[in-house]
Design a protein around this motif. Structure first.
Motif, mmCIF file in Angstrom:
data_model
loop_
_atom_site.group_PDB
_atom_site.id
_atom_site.type_symbol
_atom_site.label_atom_id
_atom_site.label_comp_id
_atom_site.label_asym_id
_atom_site.label_seq_id
_atom_site.Cartn_x
_atom_site.Cartn_y
_atom_site.Cartn_z
ATOM 1 N N MET A 1 -10.716 -4.908 6.516
ATOM 2 C CA MET A 1 -9.720 -5.701 6.986
ATOM 3 C C MET A 1 -8.476 -4.743 7.065
ATOM 4 S SD MET A 1 -8.066 -9.277 5.205
ATOM 5 C CE MET A 1 -7.077 -8.267 4.000
ATOM 6 N N GLU A 2 -7.706 -4.893 8.142
ATOM 7 C CA GLU A 2 -6.535 -4.126 8.353
ATOM 8 C C GLU A 2 -5.268 -4.898 7.345
ATOM 9 O OE1 GLU A 2 -4.941 -0.810 9.593
ATOM 10 O OE2 GLU A 2 -7.028 -1.470 10.032
ATOM 11 N N VAL A 3 -4.765 -4.265 6.738
ATOM 12 C CA VAL A 3 -3.819 -4.425 5.820
ATOM 13 C C VAL A 3 -2.339 -4.361 6.611
ATOM 14 C CG1 VAL A 3 -2.682 -4.490 3.594
ATOM 15 C CG2 VAL A 3 -4.959 -4.128 3.775
ATOM 16 N N ASN A 4 -1.377 -5.210 6.843
ATOM 17 C CA ASN A 4 -0.415 -5.237 7.297
ATOM 18 C C ASN A 4 0.724 -4.830 6.213
ATOM 19 O OD1 ASN A 4 2.396 -5.309 8.429
ATOM 20 N ND2 ASN A 4 1.702 -6.871 9.746
ATOM 21 N N TYR A 5 0.719 -3.615 5.823
ATOM 22 C CA TYR A 5 1.692 -3.038 4.797
ATOM 23 C C TYR A 5 3.316 -3.251 4.884
ATOM 24 C CZ TYR A 5 -2.265 -0.505 3.086
ATOM 25 O OH TYR A 5 -3.605 -0.210 2.635
ATOM 26 N N GLU A 6 3.667 -3.421 6.117
ATOM 27 C CA GLU A 6 5.091 -3.794 6.458
ATOM 28 C C GLU A 6 5.272 -5.020 5.992
ATOM 29 O OE1 GLU A 6 8.408 -1.664 8.274
ATOM 30 O OE2 GLU A 6 6.318 -1.227 8.742
ATOM 31 N N LYS A 7 4.448 -6.117 6.221
ATOM 32 C CA LYS A 7 4.517 -7.457 6.155
ATOM 33 C C LYS A 7 4.522 -7.752 4.449
ATOM 34 C CE LYS A 7 2.787 -11.719 7.931
ATOM 35 N NZ LYS A 7 1.484 -12.141 8.338
ATOM 36 N N LEU A 8 3.931 -6.873 3.767
ATOM 37 C CA LEU A 8 3.776 -7.076 2.237
ATOM 38 C C LEU A 8 4.869 -6.553 1.502
ATOM 39 C CD1 LEU A 8 0.085 -5.915 1.650
ATOM 40 C CD2 LEU A 8 0.614 -8.099 1.590
ATOM 41 N N GLY A 9 5.882 -5.764 2.538
ATOM 42 C CA GLY A 9 7.043 -5.485 1.837
ATOM 43 C C GLY A 9 6.692 -4.100 0.946
ATOM 44 N N LEU A 10 5.873 -3.215 1.380
ATOM 45 C CA LEU A 10 5.263 -2.188 0.681
ATOM 46 C C LEU A 10 6.650 -0.876 0.674
ATOM 47 C CD1 LEU A 10 3.291 -0.169 -0.816
ATOM 48 C CD2 LEU A 10 2.589 0.643 1.453
ATOM 49 N N LYS A 11 7.067 -0.697 -0.692
ATOM 50 C CA LYS A 11 7.904 0.336 -0.477
ATOM 51 C C LYS A 11 7.260 1.579 -1.458
ATOM 52 C CE LYS A 11 12.090 -2.401 -0.129
ATOM 53 N NZ LYS A 11 13.180 -2.971 -1.234
ATOM 54 N N VAL A 12 7.453 2.879 -1.119
ATOM 55 C CA VAL A 12 6.977 3.839 -1.849
ATOM 56 C C VAL A 12 7.865 5.036 -2.008
ATOM 57 C CG1 VAL A 12 4.934 5.590 -2.184
ATOM 58 C CG2 VAL A 12 4.548 3.200 -1.045
ATOM 59 N N GLY A 13 7.856 5.453 -2.954
ATOM 60 C CA GLY A 13 8.889 6.858 -3.220
ATOM 61 C C GLY A 13 8.217 7.549 -3.913
ATOM 62 N N LEU A 14 8.507 9.112 -3.487
ATOM 63 C CA LEU A 14 7.621 10.155 -3.910
ATOM 64 C C LEU A 14 8.391 11.182 -4.685
ATOM 65 C CD1 LEU A 14 5.475 11.349 -0.614
ATOM 66 C CD2 LEU A 14 4.652 10.087 -2.596
ATOM 67 N N GLU A 15 7.675 11.725 -5.568
ATOM 68 C CA GLU A 15 8.272 12.739 -6.547
ATOM 69 C C GLU A 15 7.313 13.740 -6.510
ATOM 70 O OE1 GLU A 15 9.236 12.110 -10.636
ATOM 71 O OE2 GLU A 15 10.476 10.466 -10.253
ATOM 72 N N ILE A 16 7.597 15.064 -5.675
ATOM 73 C CA ILE A 16 6.522 15.989 -5.635
ATOM 74 C C ILE A 16 7.195 17.030 -6.657
ATOM 75 C CG2 ILE A 16 5.664 17.967 -4.298
ATOM 76 C CD1 ILE A 16 5.194 15.086 -2.785
ATOM 77 N N HIS A 17 6.255 17.685 -7.435
ATOM 78 C CA HIS A 17 6.764 18.633 -8.269
ATOM 79 C C HIS A 17 5.746 19.746 -8.018
ATOM 80 C CE1 HIS A 17 7.041 14.841 -10.642
ATOM 81 N NE2 HIS A 17 8.125 15.494 -11.117
ATOM 82 N N GLN A 18 6.352 20.819 -7.971
ATOM 83 C CA GLN A 18 5.483 22.166 -7.719
ATOM 84 C C GLN A 18 6.104 23.224 -8.645
ATOM 85 O OE1 GLN A 18 4.423 23.042 -3.659
ATOM 86 N NE2 GLN A 18 2.670 24.447 -4.417
#
Lengths: 632, 439
Positions: free
Chosen positions: A1-18
């Motif tokens: 099933m295709e999920v409509n992420y926009e509609k779910l209000g998905l918000k992701v922030g990234l923290e990249i450590h290197q």
């Protein structure tokens, strides 16, 4: 099933450590590398949660402390000194690391601070010997282009890496402090990522910029991605320690799925009328039910004089076996809570019983003893009375949260993309100044120095690689992501070898060798350079390169010349080649006389077998033709 | 408004803050290059420059911004003063022994201001219980703040004060006394109290810490728990120093006050017993005696308080090429005693002999210790040593140079009689001499 992420209000922030590839650690002069084998030094510490000015103590940390948590640190003298042992104040901030972070900041168009202030961020799980992590903001408000989208970069920080956990036995955690103090860059995006794919692309873009500096470490364990994810009606979840970039979209996908399923469970529980106050912290000692059990886990516990404690979860029947993400049920979440707060091995619950040696009769006896209705669930723990009680308290709390919805948590990433409960989300980061390190001014001179040596942005570099060297897109991309990007350009500039030949060797050949188990990192860049120099001068043939490289990887101290000697792969002179051809023709005199055309294939075969890697095929075939035609 | 309220700020930065009408702790806004940064105005180190303003951002980080003609500062709101209200102290268990903790300052007796990082003295009973609640299970604690001094600022006058305060507490019938002290000169104070407090009925334990109390890894709490444990139930009645035995948090070791020395600038196990074994070790709350040679705890002992010290005593470390007129200066300035920290078995260069002769002739007591730290002086082995003895220099066996200095100050605080003073210097009063040097 295709999920409509926009509609779910998905918000992701990234923290990249290197990890940065500096010559020393961030606050001392130790080598920034790990050690294998037995530690030379071990020492035992406890970390005591300190109270903030607001009278707050991190509850999870305080709980661990009260449980008598002890930390055994392991060290060796090459990778750690008194600074990592928290037996000496930190030395001034490593400027090599500061310069790399400034470089990244400028590449991301960020605003630099004028004065760097090192802070202490309280962390008392033992991963820092001090009980805090040293960290500082170097720049803010930058941005990167991810495809067509502009992703704001909130902060760019420089911090010390933590010690690495090497084990846990009951209340004793082991940490190895070799990794502690290795400089890390931390890049934090705004929570503007709206799909799993975008998360991966953003991380990829950041990774490319970091690698473009040529000053970051590579390989597993040198990069770690943390995410914060939320959906509407769900909760903000922090996920720590995703090591593989490819895993990011899956982690996001699973987390959305998990939150959606938890929301569904909460709705259903509410619908059937379960209330939080119905989940009582009432524990039943059901040890007698299992006195003669065949369940190995319980039998072992009882033989150690432990007890079996039970908790009733009213109307929860069927919910505990609900799958949230593949192979991960609400019952699994409860077990993780029980493990963290009760230090128990795990739990049993009636949704999965009878099983594990627990019989139907025992389940019935259990139900009678706990006086449950049919639609109730029961959770069991076999441990010391204290641990069992703590574990079931945590299970009860998790059950109440299940009625409410999705609890805010810090979770740890599993290698399969799922996550597990790590601890409750800490309150506002408790940070205070690292008074042992004076503030560092970012001077005009320093900035000028960095600006003049600013590396190309990845997209510019890609364009240049294609145009200047005639590489195709795939090869150009590969060389740019490889750690030999810089070496590639030096080799092409200093030898006459075709750029494509160099690029193929440095990317595809290397990758293939690595897959075969060759330790490619054992061959220094200088030696690779030397091989190409000889190749350019005709003293070495393309066919010999791989063999020489493999030999060098096994003989780390030997030179390229010695490799050639040992493998007898020196390019033959024209005279030597002619002699071999003449000899071969002579010993096959008969065939040559009969049929010159047929003889060519034979002679070529025999000669090539002898000179493979020492002469190139077109020269050999040309010479053979010539000799054959001269032959009477 | 006083200058102090802008702690640390000066020059351009101070001007800009004043113009904005902001105070330390206020929420301010800095506008620079079209970017806006909001945060709480943070005090600045006294040694910081005049150009930068430091704010704490919402995410907890501090950052510094340079004040130029293009930077704008605005006050956004009043700051909320953080206040620390420790939880109420636990109920005291009347069964437990009574221990008084006297605070003199130092790392152990400090709390950090998490906002500014500034370290503030604090060691009230409620502070203590809030930071180290375990103390409530060991003893009934009473806490007193006597001074708030870094230990390098402690002088013999303070030793006198401390000794008197301890005596007062003991006269109230406590089961032991703990003294929180900076580690730098804790060894000297321990020696001083060993001489000033004689015939002790209960233990007097000095305690310090090497890592500041704000950090979760601090040794302060474990050391304090060890000290209070010793004060409340140790079988000995001695002046001792309680600190980490090793780099691990596993054991606390108790050193005899006259035989202890700080031997590392930063490590937790900096204190070592020199030329003697430690008195006891504390592990998991239990006291394990390491020697049988100690004064027993006995509430019937009547404490003899002799708190006077004479500061006219100098400690001189010999080094190749030392100018002997240093010795003359002390003699000319009315000093009554000199402890030499000589080389090896107890020697100084022949070029110092004249000044030493002069000192002795002026009735200055001259004692010899060794800069080797470990071992005892023996001035009979070489001519140089025999000649020094002939000049009147007194060999001080295995006594630490620091202890010898403190002891001579104390002796000259008790008597003006040179011969009696010399005799006392050679007499073992508080375990400062150990007749046997064990391998």
């Amino acid at each position: 099933m295709e999920v409509n992420y926009e509609k779910l209000g998905l918000k992701v922030g990234l923290e990249i450590h290197q990890q940065l590839d500096t010559s020393t650690k961030l606050f001392c002069n130790c080598k920034p590398q790990l050690f294998k084998g037995e530690p030379e030094i071990t020492f035992l510490r406890r970390l005591r949660p300190t109270q903030s000015e607001l009278g707050q103590v991190d509850p999870a940390a305080y709980f661990e402390f009260q449980k008598g948590l002890k930390i055994l640190y392991e060290a060796n003298s090459e990778t750690s000194c008194l600074v990592e042992m928290d037996e000496e104040p930190p030395h001034p901030l490593n400027m090599e690391a500061v310069e790399t972070v400034l470089t990244v900041a400028l590449m991301m168009n960020a605003e630099l601070v004028d004065e760097i202030h090192v802070m202490r961020k309280t962390v008392i799980d033992g991963s820092n010997t001090t009980g805090f992590q040293r960290t500082c903001i170097i720049a803010m408000n930058g941005e990167i282009k991810v495809g067509e989208k502009t992703v704001p970069i909130q902060t760019i920080c420089l911090e010390e890496d933590a010690a690495r956990k090497t084990g846990r036995e009951g209340n004793l955690i082991r940490y190895r402090i070799d990794r502690l103090g290795i400089p890390l860059i931390e890049v934090t995006t705004a929570p503007v990522i709206h799909s799993p794919k975008e998360a991966e692309e953003t991380a990829l873009t950041i990774g490319k910029i970091l690698r473009a500096t040529g000053k970051v470490k590579r390989g597993l364990g040198t990069i770690r991605q943390d995410l914060n994810i939320s959906i509407e009606n769900g909760a903000l979840i922090e996920i720590k320690g995703v090591q593989e970039l490819e895993l990011l979209p899956l982690v996001v996908k699973y987390e959305v799925q998990r939150q959606l399923n938890l929301i569904k469970i909460s709705e259903e529980l509410k619908k059937i009328g379960v209330k939080e106050e119905d989940v009582k912290e009432e524990f039943f000692d059901v040890t007698e039910v299992f006195r003669n059990t065949n369940c190995k886990v319980i039998r072992k516990a009882l033989s150690q004089n432990k007890i079996v404690l039970a908790l009733k979860l009213p109307k929860f029947k069927g919910f505990l076996k609900r799958e949230l993400v593949p192979n991960f049920r609400l019952g699994t979440e409860m077990a993780d809570y029980a493990r963290f707060w009760g230090k128990v091995g795990g739990i049993f619950h009636t949704d999965e019983l009878p099983a594990y040696g627990i019989t139907k009769e025992e389940v019935e006896a259990l139900r009678r003893k706990v006086k449950t209705e049919n639609q109730d669930a029961i959770v069991l723990v076999a441990d010391s009375p204290e641990n069992a009680k703590d574990a079931l308290k945590a299970v009860a709390e998790r059950a109440r949260q299940a009625i409410r919805g999705v609890p805010e948590e810090t979770r740890a990433a599993n290698p399969d993309g799922t996550t597990r409960y790590m601890r409750p989300r800490p309150g506002a980061a408790r940070m205070y100044p690292e008074t042992d390190i004076p503030p560092i001014k970012i001077t005009k001179e320093l900035l000028e120095k960095i600006k003049t040596a600013l590396p190309e942005l990845p997209e510019q570099k890609l364009k240049r690689l294609i145009e200047k060297y005639g590489l195709n897109m795939k090869l150009a991309n590969q060389i740019m992501d490889s750690e030999y990007a810089e070496l590639f350009e030096i080799i092409v500039k200093e030898t006459k070898v075709q750029p494509t030949t160099v690029a193929v060797f440095l990317t595809e050949t290397m990758k293939a060798l690595k897959r075969e188990g060759v330790q490619i990192e054992k061959v220094s860049k200088d030696k690779i350079m030397e091989m190409f120099r000889l190749l350019g001068k005709g003293e070495l043939f393309k066919e010999a390169m791989q063999e020489i490289f493999v030999w060098l990887s096994k003989h780390e101290k030997e030179s390229v010349q010695n490799a050639i000697k040992a493998l007898n792969l020196k390019a033959l002179s024209k005279e030597e080649l002619e002699k071999i051809i003449n000899d071969t023709i002579r010993s096959n005199e008969k065939i040559v006389k009969e049929n010159k055309a047929k003889a060519f294939g034979l002679i070529m075969g025999i000669v090539m077998k002898e000179v493979r890697g020492k002469a190139d095929a077109s020269t050999v075939s040309q010479l053979i033709r010539q000799k054959l035609s001269e032959h009477p | 408004m006083s200058e102090n309220e802008f702690s640390g700020y000066k020059g351009e930065a101070l001007k800009a803050i004043r113009k904005a009408g902001a105070n330390i702790g206020d929420l301010i806004r800095i506008i620079r290059n079209g970017q806006v940064y909001e945060g709480i105005l943070i005090p600045r180190s006294e040694y910081g420059d005049k150009e930068h303003v430091v704010i704490k951002l919402k995410n907890g980080y501090n950052v510094g911004f340079k004040i130029t003609s293009k930077t704008k500062i605005e006050k956004v709101g009043e700051g909320v003063k953080p206040s620390f209200t420790p939880p109420p102290p636990p109920k005291q268990n009347p069964e437990l022994p009574k221990v008084t903790i006297i605070s003199t300052g130092g790392t152990i007796a400090s709390r950090v201001d998490y906002r500014t990082g500034a370290v503030r003295p604090a060691l009230t009973a409620s502070d203590l219980y809030s930071v180290v609640p375990e103390l409530g299970e060991i003893a009934r604690i009473e806490a007193k703040i006597l001074f708030s001094l870094f230990s390098e600022n402690i002088t013999p006058k303070h030793w006198t004060e401390i000794a008197k305060t301890v005596a007062e507490e003991i006269s109230k019938g406590v089961n032991g006394v703990v003294i929180a002290h900076g580690t730098d000169t804790m060894g000297y104070t321990a020696a001083a109290l060993s001489f000033a407090l004689q015939n002790l009925p209960v233990p007097v334990i000095l305690v310090g810490s090497q890592r500041s109390a704000d950090r979760p890894s601090s040794d302060a709490a474990t050391n304090l728990i060890g000290a209070v444990t010793a004060a409340s139930k140790a079988p000995f009645a001695e002046v001792a120093v309680a600190m980490h035995e090793t780099t691990s948090d596993t054991t606390i070791i108790l050193h005899k006050g006259t035989k202890v020395r700080k031997c590392h600038t930063s490590r937790r196990d900096t204190f070592k017993s020199v030329n003697s074994t430690p008195i006891a070790r504390i592990k998991d709350g239990k006291i394990e005696m390491l020697t049988q040679d100690y004064r027993k705890r006995n509430s019937k002992n009547r404490l003899v308080l002799k708190p006077k010290f004479n500061e006219k005593v100098a400690l001189i470390k010999f080094y190749p090429g030392i100018n002997p007129s240093i010795i003359d200066w002390f003699v000319d300035n009315g000093y009554k005693g000199i402890i030499l920290e000589g080389t090896g078995l107890g020697h100084v260069g022949r070029y110092c002999f004249e000044s030493i002769r002069n000192a002795v002739e002026h009735d200055v007591i001259v004692g010899m210790t060794s800069q080797c730290i470990w071992g005892r002086v023996n001035m009979n082995v070489y001519n140089q040593g025999r000649d020094l003895q002939a000049l009147g220099v007194i060999p001080l066996g295995d006594m630490l140079a620091e202890t010898a200095t403190v002891k001579l100050m104390w002796i000259l605080g008790q008597t003006q009689n040179i011969e009696e003073a010399k005799k006392l210097l050679k007499t073992n009063i508080a375990g400062e001499f150990n007749p046997r040097t064990i391998f």
